[in-house]
Motif scaffolding. Structure first.
Motif, PDB file in Angstrom:
ATOM      1  N   PHE A 223       2.610 -40.746 -89.298  1.00  0.00           N
ATOM      2  CA  PHE A 223       1.694 -41.527 -90.134  1.00  0.00           C
ATOM      3  C   PHE A 223       0.390 -41.782 -89.402  1.00  0.00           C
ATOM      4  N   GLN A 224      -0.579 -42.291 -90.164  1.00  0.00           N
ATOM      5  CA  GLN A 224      -1.917 -42.575 -89.673  1.00  0.00           C
ATOM      6  C   GLN A 224      -2.297 -44.002 -90.035  1.00  0.00           C
ATOM      7  N   TYR A 225      -2.943 -44.692 -89.090  1.00  0.00           N
ATOM      8  CA  TYR A 225      -3.402 -46.055 -89.326  1.00  0.00           C
ATOM      9  C   TYR A 225      -4.906 -46.144 -89.174  1.00  0.00           C
ATOM     10  N   TYR A 226      -5.499 -46.862 -90.106  1.00  0.00           N
ATOM     11  CA  TYR A 226      -6.937 -47.111 -90.088  1.00  0.00           C
ATOM     12  C   TYR A 226      -7.161 -48.474 -90.717  1.00  0.00           C
ATOM     13  N   GLU A 227      -8.003 -49.286 -90.108  1.00  0.00           N
ATOM     14  CA  GLU A 227      -8.254 -50.647 -90.580  1.00  0.00           C
ATOM     15  C   GLU A 227      -6.944 -51.404 -90.813  1.00  0.00           C
ATOM     16  N   GLU A 228      -6.043 -51.229 -89.868  1.00  0.00           N
ATOM     17  CA  GLU A 228      -4.774 -51.965 -89.816  1.00  0.00           C
ATOM     18  C   GLU A 228      -3.841 -51.659 -90.979  1.00  0.00           C
ATOM     19  N   GLU A 229      -4.101 -50.546 -91.665  1.00  0.00           N
ATOM     20  CA  GLU A 229      -3.221 -50.169 -92.770  1.00  0.00           C
ATOM     21  C   GLU A 229      -2.748 -48.726 -92.607  1.00  0.00           C
ATOM     22  N   GLU A 230      -1.548 -48.456 -93.060  1.00  0.00           N
ATOM     23  CA  GLU A 230      -1.043 -47.088 -93.085  1.00  0.00           C
ATOM     24  C   GLU A 230      -1.766 -46.334 -94.193  1.00  0.00           C
ATOM     25  N   ARG A 231      -2.415 -45.254 -93.832  1.00  0.00           N
ATOM     26  CA  ARG A 231      -3.241 -44.510 -94.787  1.00  0.00           C
ATOM     27  C   ARG A 231      -2.577 -43.230 -95.272  1.00  0.00           C
ATOM     28  N   GLN A 232      -1.861 -42.580 -94.387  1.00  0.00           N
ATOM     29  CA  GLN A 232      -1.163 -41.352 -94.748  1.00  0.00           C
ATOM     30  C   GLN A 232       0.192 -41.382 -94.075  1.00  0.00           C
ATOM     31  N   ARG A 233       1.142 -40.694 -94.694  1.00  0.00           N
ATOM     32  CA  ARG A 233       2.479 -40.664 -94.130  1.00  0.00           C
ATOM     33  C   ARG A 233       3.062 -39.279 -94.285  1.00  0.00           C
ATOM     34  N   GLY A 234       3.770 -38.860 -93.281  1.00  0.00           N
ATOM     35  CA  GLY A 234       4.467 -37.582 -93.338  1.00  0.00           C
ATOM     36  C   GLY A 234       5.863 -37.778 -93.892  1.00  0.00           C
ATOM     37  N   ASN A 235       6.678 -36.754 -93.772  1.00  0.00           N
ATOM     38  CA  ASN A 235       8.015 -36.776 -94.343  1.00  0.00           C
ATOM     39  C   ASN A 235       9.013 -37.410 -93.379  1.00  0.00           C
ATOM     40  N   PHE A 236       8.874 -38.688 -93.164  1.00  0.00           N
ATOM     41  CA  PHE A 236       9.762 -39.437 -92.288  1.00  0.00           C
ATOM     42  C   PHE A 236      10.349 -40.622 -93.042  1.00  0.00           C
ATOM     43  N   PRO A 237      11.595 -40.973 -92.733  1.00  0.00           N
ATOM     44  CA  PRO A 237      12.246 -42.075 -93.454  1.00  0.00           C
ATOM     45  C   PRO A 237      11.626 -43.424 -93.103  1.00  0.00           C
ATOM     46  N   ASP A 238      12.009 -44.420 -93.884  1.00  0.00           N
ATOM     47  CA  ASP A 238      11.467 -45.760 -93.696  1.00  0.00           C
ATOM     48  C   ASP A 238      11.882 -46.393 -92.370  1.00  0.00           C
ATOM     49  N   ARG A 239      12.829 -45.761 -91.676  1.00  0.00           N
ATOM     50  CA  ARG A 239      13.209 -46.280 -90.354  1.00  0.00           C
ATOM     51  C   ARG A 239      12.011 -46.220 -89.393  1.00  0.00           C
ATOM     52  N   PHE A 240      11.082 -45.359 -89.726  1.00  0.00           N
ATOM     53  CA  PHE A 240       9.871 -45.224 -88.919  1.00  0.00           C
ATOM     54  C   PHE A 240       8.789 -46.112 -89.538  1.00  0.00           C
ATOM     55  N   SER A 241       8.306 -47.056 -88.758  1.00  0.00           N
ATOM     56  CA  SER A 241       7.260 -47.939 -89.246  1.00  0.00           C
ATOM     57  C   SER A 241       6.235 -48.148 -88.148  1.00  0.00           C
ATOM     58  N   GLY A 242       5.093 -48.663 -88.528  1.00  0.00           N
ATOM     59  CA  GLY A 242       4.057 -48.840 -87.525  1.00  0.00           C
ATOM     60  C   GLY A 242       3.200 -50.051 -87.791  1.00  0.00           C
ATOM     61  N   HIS A 243       2.264 -50.196 -86.903  1.00  0.00           N
ATOM     62  CA  HIS A 243       1.345 -51.319 -87.025  1.00  0.00           C
ATOM     63  C   HIS A 243       0.081 -50.970 -86.253  1.00  0.00           C
ATOM     64  N   GLN A 244      -1.050 -51.457 -86.760  1.00  0.00           N
ATOM     65  CA  GLN A 244      -2.290 -51.336 -86.008  1.00  0.00           C
ATOM     66  C   GLN A 244      -2.883 -52.725 -85.857  1.00  0.00           C
ATOM     67  N   PHE A 245      -3.361 -53.016 -84.700  1.00  0.00           N
ATOM     68  CA  PHE A 245      -3.900 -54.328 -84.384  1.00  0.00           C
ATOM     69  C   PHE A 245      -5.417 -54.329 -84.507  1.00  0.00           C
ATOM     70  N   PRO A 246      -6.021 -55.534 -84.544  1.00  0.00           N
ATOM     71  CA  PRO A 246      -7.489 -55.599 -84.687  1.00  0.00           C
ATOM     72  C   PRO A 246      -8.251 -54.852 -83.597  1.00  0.00           C
ATOM     73  N   ASN A 247      -7.645 -54.685 -82.432  1.00  0.00           N
ATOM     74  CA  ASN A 247      -8.339 -53.945 -81.356  1.00  0.00           C
ATOM     75  C   ASN A 247      -8.072 -52.453 -81.440  1.00  0.00           C
ATOM     76  N   TYR A 248      -7.512 -52.011 -82.550  1.00  0.00           N
ATOM     77  CA  TYR A 248      -7.236 -50.606 -82.886  1.00  0.00           C
ATOM     78  C   TYR A 248      -5.991 -50.040 -82.209  1.00  0.00           C
ATOM     79  N   SER A 249      -5.386 -50.778 -81.287  1.00  0.00           N
ATOM     80  CA  SER A 249      -4.155 -50.274 -80.697  1.00  0.00           C
ATOM     81  C   SER A 249      -3.062 -50.234 -81.751  1.00  0.00           C
ATOM     82  N   SER A 250      -1.987 -49.532 -81.439  1.00  0.00           N
ATOM     83  CA  SER A 250      -0.968 -49.309 -82.458  1.00  0.00           C
ATOM     84  C   SER A 250       0.427 -49.315 -81.848  1.00  0.00           C
ATOM     85  N   GLU A 251       1.388 -49.593 -82.681  1.00  0.00           N
ATOM     86  CA  GLU A 251       2.799 -49.502 -82.308  1.00  0.00           C
ATOM     87  C   GLU A 251       3.531 -48.626 -83.305  1.00  0.00           C
ATOM     88  N   LEU A 252       4.522 -47.914 -82.790  1.00  0.00           N
ATOM     89  CA  LEU A 252       5.450 -47.152 -83.615  1.00  0.00           C
ATOM     90  C   LEU A 252       6.825 -47.773 -83.406  1.00  0.00           C
TER      91      LEU A 252
END
Lengths: 115, 111
Positions: free
Chosen positions: A47-76
Motif C-alpha cells: 500500500f501507499q500512504y500520502y497525507e496520513e491516508e492509505e491511497r492505494q492498496r495491493g492484493n494483500f489481506p486486511d491483516r496488513f495495515s499501516g499508518h502515516q504520521f504527520p512527520n511523514y514517517s510510516s508503520e506497517l
C-alpha cells in the motif's frame, strides 16, 4: 541525508503474533509505500500512504495495515502472522510532485522470519 | 491483471560483450515502464524510465508496444554492471507508487 531508513533490520516472530515495522522517508519526501519481497521474487506492492491516508492498496489481506504520521514517517503492521509472511519488507518514499516520474527511493528493508 | 515477465534469472556475459536483459509485460493499455537496479550491498534504485528516453550508464531500453517488451540493452558490458535488474510497470497518468515488478535478472559480467 541518510535516505530512507527502516527498523528493525531483522526480526523473528512466531505464527499468530503481530509485528510492526517502521520507516522514515528520505528528507523532503511526503509519500511512503510498502512492498513485500519474498525470496527469489520481485517486490510486491502492499500500500501507499500520502497525507496520513492509505491511497492505494495491493492484493494483500486486511491483516496488513499501516499508518502515516504527520512527520511523514510510516508503520506497517501485520497481524496473525503466517509462515508465508516471511519476507523482506521494503519501504519506499517519493518526493512531492514526482508521482509522474515513478522514481521511488527504497530503504534497505526489514527481514521478517515467521517460525 | 498486469504482469511483468523476466525470463532469465541469471545472465552471464564477458566484459565488453553486448548485454540484453529481457522484459515482457501484459497490461490492457499503455503502462509506464521502468528498470530498477540493485548493486551488491546497495539499495534498489531507479535506472531508467521509458518516458525519459534516456541513456543511463550506457544502458538504453526501447519500448515495443507490438511485442509488449521493454528490453534493457548495453553495447559493451562493464564489470560494474554486475547487479540484479528489475523491470517494472505502473498504470499511466498518476499510477502513484503502485509498481508491478518482475522477478528480476541477475547480471554477472565476467572478466
Amino acid at each position: 541525508d541518510a535516505g530512507v531508513t527502516q527498523s528493525p533490520t531483522h526480526l523473528i516472530k512466531t505464527r499468530g503474533q503481530q509485528v510492526t515495522l517502521r520507516c522514515s522517508p528520505k528528507s523532503g519526501h511526503d509519500t511512503v509505500s510498502w512492498y513485500q519481497q519474498a525470496l527469489g521474487q520481485g517486490p510486491q506492492f502492499i500500500f501507499q500512504y500520502y497525507e496520513e491516508e492509505e491511497r492505494q492498496r495491493g492484493n494483500f489481506p486486511d491483516r496488513f495495515s499501516g499508518h502515516q504520521f504527520p512527520n511523514y514517517s510510516s508503520e506497517l503492521n501485520v497481524n496473525a502472522l503466517l509462515l508465508g509472511d516471511s519476507a523482506l519488507y521494503l519501504c519506499a518514499s517519493s518526493a512531492p510532485g514526482t508521482g509522474r516520474t515513478g522514481e521511488l527511493f527504497f530503504g534497505e528493508g526489514s527481514r521478517l522470519t515467521v517460525l | 491483471a498486469q504482469r511483468v515477465t523476466q525470463p532469465e534469472k541469471l545472465l552471464s556475459v564477458f566484459k565488453g560483450a553486448p548485454v540484453e536483459l529481457k522484459c515482457n509485460y501484459s497490461y490492457s493499455g499503455s503502462p509506464e515502464l521502468f528498470w530498477y537496479v540493485q548493486y551488491s550491498r546497495q539499495r534498489l534504485q531507479l535506472l531508467l524510465r521509458h518516458i525519459s528516453r534516456e541513456s543511463i550508464k550506457g544502458f538504453t531500453a526501447d519500448l515495443n508496444k507490438g511485442e509488449t517488451s521493454f528490453h534493457l540493452k548495453k553495447p559493451f558490458a562493464q564489470e560494474e554492471d554486475s547487479a540484479m535488474y528489475y523491470c517494472a510497470i505502473r498504470p499511466p497518468a498518476g499510477g502513484g507508487n503502485k509498481l508491478t515488478f518482475g522477478t528480476g535478472t541477475q547480471l554477472k559480467v565476467e572478466l
